[in-house]
Design a protein around this motif. Structure first.
Motif, PDB file in Angstrom:
ATOM      1  N   ILE A  93      43.068 -35.904  55.284  1.00 44.51           N
ATOM      2  CA  ILE A  93      43.086 -36.815  56.434  1.00 44.51           C
ATOM      3  C   ILE A  93      43.747 -38.148  56.099  1.00 44.51           C
ATOM      4  O   ILE A  93      43.588 -39.126  56.833  1.00 44.51           O
ATOM      5  N   SER A  94      44.516 -38.175  55.006  1.00 45.86           N
ATOM      6  CA  SER A  94      45.128 -39.451  54.608  1.00 45.86           C
ATOM      7  C   SER A  94      46.121 -39.955  55.650  1.00 45.86           C
ATOM      8  O   SER A  94      46.243 -41.169  55.864  1.00 45.86           O
ATOM      9  N   ASN A  95      46.842 -39.045  56.314  1.00 42.98           N
ATOM     10  CA  ASN A  95      47.774 -39.473  57.360  1.00 42.98           C
ATOM     11  C   ASN A  95      47.029 -40.105  58.531  1.00 42.98           C
ATOM     12  O   ASN A  95      47.500 -41.085  59.116  1.00 42.98           O
ATOM     13  N   TYR A  96      45.872 -39.551  58.859  1.00 41.75           N
ATOM     14  CA  TYR A  96      45.076 -40.127  59.945  1.00 41.75           C
ATOM     15  C   TYR A  96      44.542 -41.505  59.552  1.00 41.75           C
ATOM     16  O   TYR A  96      44.515 -42.429  60.381  1.00 41.75           O
ATOM     17  N   LEU A  97      44.125 -41.652  58.298  1.00 41.40           N
ATOM     18  CA  LEU A  97      43.654 -42.957  57.853  1.00 41.40           C
ATOM     19  C   LEU A  97      44.787 -43.982  57.868  1.00 41.40           C
ATOM     20  O   LEU A  97      44.581 -45.147  58.249  1.00 41.40           O
ATOM     21  N   THR A  98      45.971 -43.560  57.462  1.00 43.29           N
ATOM     22  CA  THR A  98      47.125 -44.456  57.508  1.00 43.29           C
ATOM     23  C   THR A  98      47.436 -44.873  58.943  1.00 43.29           C
ATOM     24  O   THR A  98      47.764 -46.038  59.209  1.00 43.29           O
ATOM     25  N   ALA A  99      47.336 -43.909  59.868  1.00 39.79           N
ATOM     26  CA  ALA A  99      47.606 -44.226  61.276  1.00 39.79           C
ATOM     27  C   ALA A  99      46.578 -45.208  61.818  1.00 39.79           C
ATOM     28  O   ALA A  99      46.925 -46.153  62.543  1.00 39.79           O
TER      29      ALA A  99
END
Length: 335
Positions: A93-99
């Motif tokens: 979920i790193s992309n979601y956290l970045t978003a």
């Protein structure tokens, strides 16, 4: 078997005929199978539905699945882009956290929500007023009025945004020059007003189609109700407020739902105005942020995560509107 007989009554002096009621003497056969109606299956319904299903799967379902899949991966490059490789890794979920930590992206949601809170009621209110006026006895040339209100919808949104962008520019806008000649100085593209300039374009484009949806709902109301109300002494305003608006509420909620979805997906109008003013940034709306990250920053995985977040927020808002509509319908049914 079942039979109906008519017998002459010998006791009647006129020899009248008396009717004997039907009776059933048939007995079911033990062990006989029940006869079921036979239905012939035909491929015709499937052939009619197939084009829609195919287009839905190819252009809606498949991209959604691909976006969700890509949002859980990331691409790492090495070698400064010359001799190195390109490796796809599972990122969770790193992309979601970045978003979620992208300030511009999250601010874009607040911007479109504020836009929707103000612009959607104005647009739906104008659509309702136009529909009620055309449906009333006050407007004589109804077909002409419908065409005039609906005509802006026939103009592509990009073309409409370019046209209004010309009217917004201080150097060439006849509106700005006309207001300046009477002592009113206005800037349609300033940081404080550019969002509402976008809202003006959106309202101008979409009032007509919403009016058609509401007007179609008005046409389904029986005319007898209006006649009874007029006999009781109700005027046009009273009929509109007490009869037409409550009975056309499902159509109103449908237009509200479509408008909320369109607000979250706002893209064309601000993208066109971005080439005119610097007050519209690359991540001005969620859809613009997704396109910017995907194409300009070349990060398809992060863009996919942003797209999924946008879709989920749109879904939540749509469910809230649907729940409100169902609650209102149940309350009306109980009353």
């Amino acid at each position: 078997m079942t039979a109906t007989t008519r017998l002459a009554n010998p006791e009647s002096p006129s020899g009248s005929v008396s009717s004997v009621k039907s009776f059933n003497t048939a007995k079911p056969i033990q062990g006989a199978p029940e006869r079921k109606p036979r239905y012939r299956s035909t491929p015709a319904p499937y052939l009619f539905v197939a084009p829609f299903v195919l287009l839905f799967v190819v252009f809606m379902l498949a991209p959604m699945v691909v976006a969700i899949y890509q949002s859980f991966f990331t691409v790492k490059r090495s070698g400064l882009g010359f001799t190195g490789g390109r490796q796809t890794l599972f990122a969770g979920i790193s992309n979601y956290l970045t978003a979620f930590h992208d300030h511009e992206f999250m601010t874009s949601f607040l911007r479109v929500l504020m836009f929707g809170v103000i612009q959607v009621p104005i647009m739906i209110g104008l659509s309702l007023v136009f529909a009620l006026l055309i449906d009333s006895t006050l407007v004589k040339f109804k077909k002409t009025a419908q065409i005039i209100v609906f005509l802006p919808y026939s103009v592509p949104v990009v073309v409409a945004a370019i046209m209004w962008g010309f009217l917004y520019q201080p150097g060439v806008s006849p509106i700005v020059k006309g207001l300046k000649s009477i002592g009113v100085t206005v800037s349609f593209l300033s940081p404080q007003t550019v969002l509402w300039s976008v809202g003006n374009v959106t309202t101008w484009c979409w009032v007509g189609v919403n009016m058609v949806i509401i007007f179609a709902g008005l046409q389904s109301i029986p005319q007898d109700i209006y006649e009874a109300a007029r006999i009781d002494g109700a005027g046009e305003f009273r009929i509109a407020w007490s009869i037409k608006i409550p009975m056309v509420m499902p159509s109103l909620m449908l237009t509200v739902l479509f408008s909320i979805i369109g607000t979250i997906q706002l893209f064309n109008e601000p993208s066109v105005l971005q080439s005119i003013t610097g007050n519209v940034t690359a991540k001005y709306t969620p859809a613009m942020a997704v396109v910017n990250v995907t194409s300009q920053q070349n990060n398809q995985n992060l863009g996919a995560a942003m797209a999924v977040i946008t879709a989920l927020i749109t879904l939540v808002l749509s469910l809230i509107v649907s729940a409100i509509q169902q609650a209102a319908a149940k309350k009306e049914a109980r009353s």
